[in-house]
Motif scaffolding. Sequence first.
Motif, PDB file in Angstrom:
ATOM      1  N   ARG A 424      53.328  -4.566  96.866  1.00 51.25           N
ATOM      2  CA  ARG A 424      52.061  -4.957  97.517  1.00 51.25           C
ATOM      3  C   ARG A 424      52.301  -5.411  98.955  1.00 51.25           C
ATOM      4  O   ARG A 424      51.968  -6.551  99.302  1.00 51.25           O
ATOM      5  N   PRO A 425      52.866  -4.555  99.784  1.00 50.79           N
ATOM      6  CA  PRO A 425      53.176  -4.970 101.165  1.00 50.79           C
ATOM      7  C   PRO A 425      51.948  -5.417 101.940  1.00 50.79           C
ATOM      8  O   PRO A 425      52.060  -6.193 102.897  1.00 50.79           O
ATOM      9  N   GLN A 426      50.759  -4.955 101.536  1.00 48.21           N
ATOM     10  CA  GLN A 426      49.528  -5.344 102.230  1.00 48.21           C
ATOM     11  C   GLN A 426      49.229  -6.834 102.069  1.00 48.21           C
ATOM     12  O   GLN A 426      48.486  -7.417 102.855  1.00 48.21           O
ATOM     13  N   ASP A 427      49.820  -7.460 101.030  1.00 50.86           N
ATOM     14  CA  ASP A 427      49.567  -8.879 100.767  1.00 50.86           C
ATOM     15  C   ASP A 427      50.622  -9.796 101.388  1.00 50.86           C
ATOM     16  O   ASP A 427      50.546 -11.014 101.235  1.00 50.86           O
ATOM     17  N   VAL A 428      51.605  -9.208 102.068  1.00 50.38           N
ATOM     18  CA  VAL A 428      52.723  -9.986 102.601  1.00 50.38           C
ATOM     19  C   VAL A 428      52.507 -10.273 104.094  1.00 50.38           C
ATOM     20  O   VAL A 428      52.098  -9.394 104.860  1.00 50.38           O
ATOM     21  N   VAL A 429      52.801 -11.511 104.483  1.00 53.81           N
ATOM     22  CA  VAL A 429      52.622 -11.946 105.870  1.00 53.81           C
ATOM     23  C   VAL A 429      53.667 -13.008 106.179  1.00 53.81           C
ATOM     24  O   VAL A 429      54.198 -13.658 105.264  1.00 53.81           O
ATOM     25  N   GLY A 430      53.993 -13.180 107.435  1.00 54.15           N
ATOM     26  CA  GLY A 430      54.868 -14.282 107.832  1.00 54.15           C
ATOM     27  C   GLY A 430      54.055 -15.511 108.180  1.00 54.15           C
ATOM     28  O   GLY A 430      53.041 -15.408 108.877  1.00 54.15           O
ATOM     29  N   MET A 431      54.485 -16.660 107.695  1.00 56.11           N
ATOM     30  CA  MET A 431      53.898 -17.946 108.102  1.00 56.11           C
ATOM     31  C   MET A 431      55.063 -18.828 108.526  1.00 56.11           C
ATOM     32  O   MET A 431      55.668 -19.516 107.710  1.00 56.11           O
ATOM     33  N   HIS A 432      55.383 -18.760 109.813  1.00 54.10           N
ATOM     34  CA  HIS A 432      56.546 -19.467 110.345  1.00 54.10           C
ATOM     35  C   HIS A 432      56.129 -20.854 110.818  1.00 54.10           C
ATOM     36  O   HIS A 432      55.529 -21.004 111.879  1.00 54.10           O
ATOM     37  N   PHE A 433      56.417 -21.855 109.999  1.00 53.13           N
ATOM     38  CA  PHE A 433      56.171 -23.243 110.359  1.00 53.13           C
ATOM     39  C   PHE A 433      57.359 -23.761 111.169  1.00 53.13           C
ATOM     40  O   PHE A 433      58.465 -23.243 111.086  1.00 53.13           O
ATOM     41  N   PHE A 434      57.117 -24.815 111.928  1.00 55.05           N
ATOM     42  CA  PHE A 434      58.161 -25.407 112.766  1.00 55.05           C
ATOM     43  C   PHE A 434      58.478 -26.805 112.250  1.00 55.05           C
ATOM     44  O   PHE A 434      57.592 -27.526 111.797  1.00 55.05           O
ATOM     45  N   SER A 435      59.741 -27.162 112.293  1.00 54.88           N
ATOM     46  CA  SER A 435      60.203 -28.416 111.692  1.00 54.88           C
ATOM     47  C   SER A 435      60.038 -29.602 112.655  1.00 54.88           C
ATOM     48  O   SER A 435      60.356 -29.459 113.845  1.00 54.88           O
ATOM     49  N   PRO A 436      59.579 -30.761 112.149  1.00 52.43           N
ATOM     50  CA  PRO A 436      59.093 -31.017 110.789  1.00 52.43           C
ATOM     51  C   PRO A 436      57.700 -30.415 110.577  1.00 52.43           C
ATOM     52  O   PRO A 436      56.789 -30.654 111.382  1.00 52.43           O
ATOM     53  N   ALA A 437      57.579 -29.643 109.508  1.00 48.44           N
ATOM     54  CA  ALA A 437      56.381 -28.821 109.304  1.00 48.44           C
ATOM     55  C   ALA A 437      55.111 -29.630 109.117  1.00 48.44           C
ATOM     56  O   ALA A 437      54.013 -29.146 109.387  1.00 48.44           O
ATOM     57  N   ASN A 438      55.234 -30.883 108.676  1.00 46.18           N
ATOM     58  CA  ASN A 438      54.041 -31.714 108.497  1.00 46.18           C
ATOM     59  C   ASN A 438      53.608 -32.380 109.805  1.00 46.18           C
ATOM     60  O   ASN A 438      52.576 -33.019 109.870  1.00 46.18           O
ATOM     61  N   VAL A 439      54.410 -32.187 110.878  1.00 44.62           N
ATOM     62  CA  VAL A 439      54.106 -32.796 112.174  1.00 44.62           C
ATOM     63  C   VAL A 439      53.812 -31.746 113.234  1.00 44.62           C
ATOM     64  O   VAL A 439      52.810 -31.835 113.963  1.00 44.62           O
ATOM     65  N   MET A 440      54.668 -30.741 113.359  1.00 39.56           N
ATOM     66  CA  MET A 440      54.545 -29.751 114.432  1.00 39.56           C
ATOM     67  C   MET A 440      53.269 -28.924 114.274  1.00 39.56           C
ATOM     68  O   MET A 440      52.937 -28.480 113.177  1.00 39.56           O
ATOM     69  N   LYS A 441      52.574 -28.701 115.392  1.00 35.84           N
ATOM     70  CA  LYS A 441      51.256 -28.046 115.348  1.00 35.84           C
ATOM     71  C   LYS A 441      51.327 -26.524 115.244  1.00 35.84           C
ATOM     72  O   LYS A 441      50.384 -25.883 114.784  1.00 35.84           O
TER      73      LYS A 441
END
Length: 697
Positions: A424-441
Motif C-alpha cells: 500500500r505505497p499510497q498510504d505511506v508518507v514521511g513525518m520527520h519530527f525534530f528532537s525534542p519532538a514534543n518541543v520543536m515546531k
Amino acid sequence: MTAHYEVRGPVAVITLDNPPVNGLGFATRAAVAAGVERAEADPAVTALVITGAGKAFSGGADIKEFGSPKALAEPNLLSLIALVEACSKPVVAAIHTVCMGGGLELALGCHYRVAQSGTKVALPEVKLGLLPGAGGTQRLPRALGVEPALNMIVSGEPVEAQMLAMVPGQRLFDKIVDADVLDAAVKFAEEVSEKRPCPKVRDLKARHPNAEAYLQFARNMVGGMSKNFPAPLRCLETVANAVNMKFDDGMRAEREGFMALMMTPESKALRHLFFAERVASKIADVPEDTPLRTVAKVGVIGAGTMGGGISMNFLNAGLPVTILETKQEALDRGVATIRKNYESQVKKGKLKEDKYAQRMALLSTTLNYADLKDCDLIIEAVFEEIGVKEAVFKQLDEVAKPGAILASNTSTLDVDKIASFTKRPQDVVGMHFFSPANVMKLLEVVRGKATAKDVLATVMAIGKKIKKTAVVSGVCDGFIGNRMIEQYSRQAGFLLDEGCTPQQVDKAVEKFGFAMGPFRMGDLAGNDIGWAIRKRRYVDKPGMKYSASSDRLCELGRFGQKTGAGWYDYQAGKRDAIPSPVVDELLKKHRESIGAKTRDISDEEIVHRLVFALVNEAAHLLEEGIAQRASDVDMVYLTGYGFPIWRGGPMCYADTVGLFNVVQAMKRFAKNPMDDGAFWTPAPLLARLVAEGKSFT
C-alpha cells in the motif's frame, strides 16, 4: 459585498463582511465610508453601529493587500477613522470575537464601544516588526491608561475584553455583554443618540500617576528583551508621545515611526515569515477541499526519546496513543520519561494536574503489533537503518487496517524505498519530527512518489492539530533540512582545516543569530550520527570532499554531550561547552597531516560560507522540485534549525544581501584550494535569478 448597510429603527447598522476576519481592505473601507456618509445624510437616522459579520469584528489589515498600493488607497484606514470620528451622529462599535490591529483602531475612532465577553482584543503589529499605524499608539493609552496599553502594544498579545473592562478608569469599553452584541449595541445607540458632543478618545488624557518614571523603567525592560528587534522600543517611544505630545503631533510621529519600521530588514523578515507560515500548508496539486481521512487513534513504534516526544504531541492534542516496543523494559523507560516531562510542566505551573491525568489516561502500551490494528495513523520512530525500517513496515502491512496512514520518522532514508516494503505505497508518507519532538515546531512531511493526495492533506491537517509547522518535501537524501545542513557542516569542517577553532566558528554564527553554532549543535545531536552519514557517502559519493577532522574526533569516541566529550568537554550534569585541549591538539596534528596553511579568517567569511552553502543547496532543491517554494525552505530553517527569526531564513537573508552579491562571494570561495570549488558553482536557479535581476522571495 464587503460591507452591508441596513436601518433598524433610528439606527443605521454597517456590517463589515470580508471573510474570513473582515480585513479592512480597500473595498471594505470604501463601503464603510459610504455607509457613514449615507447615515449622515439621512435625517431619520439618529445613530450608527459598526460591527462585523461572521466570527470577527475585524482582524485588521487585509493581508491580501499587504504592501500593495491598495493598502494605502483612499480612503485609507486613517481617513476612514477620521471620517467616523468626525461623524455628527454617535457611532457605536459592536465588537465581538476578534478585534485586532486596524479593527481595534477603527473601534477606538468610534464614539462608543460595546463588546461581547470573550472577545480577543490586540494590537499585534509588533510581531511584524511594526507599530500600530492608524492611531493605536495614541488612542489606546488615552482609552485604557498608559501601562496596560503599552503592555498590549509591546507584546502584541491578545487580551479578553472583560479583563480590559476591569482596568480602573478605563474608557475603552462602555459596556460588556454576554448576549447578542449587535442587539445590545443598537439599544445603546438609541440611548445615546441625543447626547452631544459625541465623545472622542482623542480628547482624553493618557493617564499614569508617574508616567516618566514608568516609561524609563519600561525602556530598560523592553530594551533588554528586544535587542535584535527595533519595533518594541519604537512602540514604547511612540506611546510616550501620547503622554508628552498633543494628539495630532503624536499621530504624525506615529506615522513616521510606522514608515521607518516598514523599511527595516527585521520587519521585512517578520512579514516574510508571516506569509511563509500561511502558504507552507498549501500544496500546488492538492486542492484545499480534498476530503481528509479520519485520525482518531495513533500508534507509535519506539518508546525512545523520539518516539516518546512524538507520542506527547498527540496526547497533548487529545488523541489516544498506543506505543509499541520490543521489550517491556524499553516501554517502561519510555513511559517514565513521558511522565517525568509532564510532571516537570506541572511543577512549573505550565500544566494542570487534571490535564496531566487526562493525557496519561490516553496512553497505552504494547509489545504486540496486532494491537495497532485499530490505529488510523502509525508512526515508526526506530533506528535509522533501512533494514530495521523494512522489518517494521512489513509487519505493519500485515496488521494495519485498510486506509491507515503509515508514516516514517526517517531523517534521511528513501521514503519511496520504505513504501515499497508494503502493498500500500499510497498510504505511506514521511513525518520527520525534530528532537525534542514534543518541543520543536518543525514537521517535514515527505511526499513519496505514490503518496495519495488525501494522505498528504490529512497529515498536513494533523500537523496543524498538534501545533507543528508542517512543510512538504520531496524524496531525496536528507530531505530539505538535513540535505542543506550537510553542506553547512562541510564548510564548518573546511574552516577548521584552514585554522579556525570550533569555538571561533560557533561564536561567529551565534553572533549572527543562530541559536547554536555547528560544533555545539553536533555535540548536542551526537557526532556519531554525522559519522554514519559520512561513511555512507564514502561509498555512495566517493568524490564528495569532507574535512577528516570530524572522523578523527569520532575515532576517539568523542560523540558529544552523551559521552561527556565532543568538540568541547562537558562536566557531568552540565551542558556548558568547555574548549578542549584534546581537540586543539587533534586539529593541530590533522592540519600538519594534510599540509594545511592556516590563516586568519573573519567572522563575516565564516558566516557567509556557512549560510551561502545553505542557500546554494536550497536553490538546487527548488530546481529539483524537492522544496515547493523558497519560503518553505525558510520555514524549515526558522522552526527547525535555529536560524535567526529577524533575518527571515536563509533565502530571505540572501535576498536582503542581494543575490548578485551572494554569487560574487561564492566565486571568491570557489578559488580557495582548501574548499570544495565545484560546490560553489551557482545552482542553475540562483544563476538564472541573478541574470534576470530577480530574488527568491
